[in-house]
Design an enzyme around this catalytic site. Structure first.
Site, PDB file in Angstrom:
ATOM      1  N   HIS A 157       0.826  -1.222   0.000  1.00 26.89           N
ATOM      2  CA  HIS A 157       0.000   0.000   0.000  1.00 26.89           C
ATOM      3  C   HIS A 157       0.854   1.265   0.000  1.00 26.89           C
ATOM      4  O   HIS A 157       0.363   2.339  -0.305  1.00 26.89           O
ATOM      5  CB  HIS A 157      -0.938  -0.007   1.210  1.00 26.89           C
ATOM      6  CG  HIS A 157      -2.013  -1.051   1.091  1.00 26.89           C
ATOM      7  ND1 HIS A 157      -3.304  -0.755   0.728  1.00 26.89           N
ATOM      8  CD2 HIS A 157      -1.968  -2.398   1.246  1.00 26.89           C
ATOM      9  CE1 HIS A 157      -4.014  -1.874   0.677  1.00 26.89           C
ATOM     10  NE2 HIS A 157      -3.222  -2.881   0.992  1.00 26.89           N
ATOM     11  N   ASP A 364       3.358   9.441  -0.850  1.00 25.55           N
ATOM     12  CA  ASP A 364       2.252   8.608  -0.367  1.00 25.55           C
ATOM     13  C   ASP A 364       1.955   7.512  -1.382  1.00 25.55           C
ATOM     14  O   ASP A 364       2.011   7.772  -2.596  1.00 25.55           O
ATOM     15  CB  ASP A 364       0.992   9.479  -0.188  1.00 25.55           C
ATOM     16  CG  ASP A 364       0.177   9.054   1.007  1.00 25.55           C
ATOM     17  OD1 ASP A 364       0.243   7.869   1.380  1.00 25.55           O
ATOM     18  OD2 ASP A 364      -0.533   9.912   1.570  1.00 25.55           O
TER      19      ASP A 364
HETATM   20  O1  F6P Z   1       0.063   1.528   3.803  1.00 27.47           O
HETATM   21  C1  F6P Z   1      -0.140   2.383   4.745  1.00 27.47           C
HETATM   22  C2  F6P Z   1      -1.147   2.042   5.794  1.00 27.47           C
HETATM   23  O2  F6P Z   1      -1.416   0.696   5.971  1.00 27.47           O
HETATM   24  C3  F6P Z   1      -2.399   2.820   5.492  1.00 27.47           C
HETATM   25  O3  F6P Z   1      -3.369   2.119   4.862  1.00 27.47           O
HETATM   26  C4  F6P Z   1      -2.769   3.385   6.795  1.00 27.47           C
HETATM   27  O4  F6P Z   1      -3.039   4.722   6.608  1.00 27.47           O
HETATM   28  C5  F6P Z   1      -1.591   3.230   7.670  1.00 27.47           C
HETATM   29  O5  F6P Z   1      -0.626   2.509   7.004  1.00 27.47           O
HETATM   30  C6  F6P Z   1      -1.994   2.615   8.965  1.00 27.47           C
HETATM   31  O6  F6P Z   1      -1.001   2.615   9.866  1.00 27.47           O
HETATM   32  P1  F6P Z   1      -1.199   2.035  11.314  1.00 27.47           P
HETATM   33  O7  F6P Z   1      -1.858   0.723  11.161  1.00 27.47           O
HETATM   34  O8  F6P Z   1       0.189   1.960  11.852  1.00 27.47           O
HETATM   35  O9  F6P Z   1      -2.053   3.011  12.042  1.00 27.47           O
END
Ligand code: F6P
Length: 486
Positions: A157, A364
């Protein structure tokens, strides 16, 4: 077909529960409809050797959510350590913020191995495993070590950075080798796929031909699947959400003033400092916009125990208060700054109430806020998206006003332009973007990936037959042609 989706964070969600992540919010509706099993962290940890790693199982729509308590001894090293203090900064091209120990790496591998063991109970002859994101780069290799022969796909992602940046992560060669245990690796953009290709060529001496690399693990297909949203559903949600008390209170408080909105996790990749500086510059350059346009910035705290995040939180709060002190009046606050999360049911209404959406990350993977902001607009009087050219979303949303988030003057000028854009131009840009959002929906993304993973399996079966997958929902209801692999 039995689809097992794995991600660190899962959503249990109702529309009005705050969601911390794009990934979890995006996967929820498709898992609910698809009948897949979704395995992820319960958010709790447990001591000692666990005989039963699944802590909870619940039904979500037609799907099943299975939550794991992760091992207490390794959790911090895995999540705060290797995943978010080494991989995350590297993947977002911030090698200056990488901090990691070899123990963290061991914990990361241990947690990946633990999750792999927990997944075995979901394995059936027709299972496809689909692993999500940077928390689980080595999970596929652990499944193979346990003897799993099923197709295993992986979707990243985040961005994949230039080779010199990923080289600063200790053990990166090990990890990239482990990633080649996946049959299919999906990226958000062509740039990410190219960076990964360059990395395996230089670090491992492997060539990619027609999107496929052969290694000791077998064949891995590298492909691009930009993640989308359900734009029409979001638009309906936004139209309804304007009646939500928080949204009506916001609208009443504006008194005809124009509003710009930013919604981000409090993360250094999101470019919040530069954004606040750009608004500061805008009010200095265009005093006529004082009292005429303000910013609502929602910055949801994230990964707070990590030093870089704590520092950022203090820096943004200080900067916002300086800007408010400089430009504010007894009865006017230039930046409303909120450190809490909102559910999508409210956010959709807040987006629709703002004439400008500012999504200006330094880097991003995709950024679904950009897509949601567009989808939430009223077709008769849409707002304008100001979007960083370094967000994956900029590839599709090129009818937004694209900015370089490092150019503060440029951003200040562009936000001012957005605030005064005539209706016909706003409508034209909105129509172009909505057409693209409808075409690349979240359902399409999900179906494209699963179909590509399954078809890769069929191609391999000509060489090494595997049991045929019975036609399930994926064959009938959700799949459609058109996977974009290169
Ligand atoms: O790929 C990035 C991601 O998984 C997003 O989908 C999300 O914004 C973020 O990381 C979530 O991070 P965490 O689970 O550490 O809050």
């Amino acid at each position: 077909m039995n689809l097992v989706v794995v991600s660190n964070r899962v959503a249990r969600g109702k529309a009005n529960e705050p969601m911390t992540g794009g990934l979890a919010a995006a996967l929820l509706p498709v898992v609910e409809k698809s009948g897949a099993v979704w395995v992820g962290s319960s958010g709790r940890v447990r001591d000692g050797a666990q005989t039963e790693p699944i802590a909870e199982i619940e039904q979500i729509g037609e799907g099943t959510l299975a939550l794991l308590d992760l091992p207490a001894a390794h959790y911090a090293g895995y999540y705060e350590g290797f995943a978010n203090s080494a991989l995350w900064p590297a993947l977002h091209s911030r090698s200056d913020l990488i901090s990691v120990s070899h123990d963290d790496y061991r914990s990361y591998r241990e947690v990946n191995a633990f999750v792999a063991r927990a997944l075995l109970r979901f394995q059936k002859p027709d299972t496809l495993f689909w692993i999500q994101d940077y928390h689980f780069l080595s999970l596929g290799a652990e499944l193979r070590t346990l003897g799993v022969k099923s197709p295993i796909g992986f979707f990243l992602h985040t961005p994949w950075p230039a080779r010199c940046v990923i080289d600063s992560v200790p053990n990166h060669r090990d990890l990239v080798t482990a990633m080649l245990a996946y049959d299919l690796i999906g990226f958000q953009t062509e740039d990410d796929r190219e960076n990964f290709t360059a990395c395996i060529r230089t670090d491992l001496g492997l060539q990619v031909r027609d999107g496929v690399v052969r290694s000791l693990h077998g064949r891995t297909r590298l492909a691009v699947f930009p993640i989308g949203i359900d734009a029409d559903k979001f638009a309906q949600q936004a139209a309804k959400a304007v009646a939500h008390p928080d949204v009506s209170r916001l609208r009443r408080s504006l008194n005809g003033e124009k509003l710009a909105i930013g919604v981000d996790r409090l993360d250094y990749s999101k470019g919040l400092v530069n954004r606040v500086n750009a608004f500061d510059r805008m009010w200095t350059m265009h005093p006529s916009l004082l009292r005429a346009a303000s910013l609502l910035q929602i910055a949801t705290p994230s990964r707070e125990s990590i030093e870089a995040y704590g520092n950022l939180q203090s820096e943004v709060a200080r900067l916002v208060s300086e800007v408010n002190g400089r430009h504010g009046e007894v009865d006017w606050t230039p930046i409303r700054y909120l450190n809490k999360g909102y559910g999508q049911g409210v956010l959709a209404g807040l987006y629709r109430s703002a004439q400008v959406g500012v999504v200006t990350p330094l880097h991003d993977g995709m950024n679904l806020v950009a897509k949601e902001y567009v989808a939430a607009q009223s077709p008769v009087d849409p707002g304008v998206l100001v979007l960083s050219k370094f967000a994956g979303a900029a590839n599709e949303l090129d009818a937004a006003l694209l900015v370089n988030p490092h150019d503060i003057d440029g951003m200040a000028r562009t936000i001012a332009t957005a605030l005064s854009m005539p209706l016909n131009e706003r409508r034209m840009r909105y129509e172009i973007m909505m057409t693209k959002l409808r075409r690349h929906s979240i359902q399409q993304w999900f179906a494209d990936f699963v179909e590509t993973l399954r078809d890769g399996d069929a191609a391999e079966a000509e060489i090494d037959p595997l049991p045929a997958a019975p036609a399930g929902f994926l064959a009938g209801r959700m799949l459609s042609p058109g996977a974009r692999y290169h």
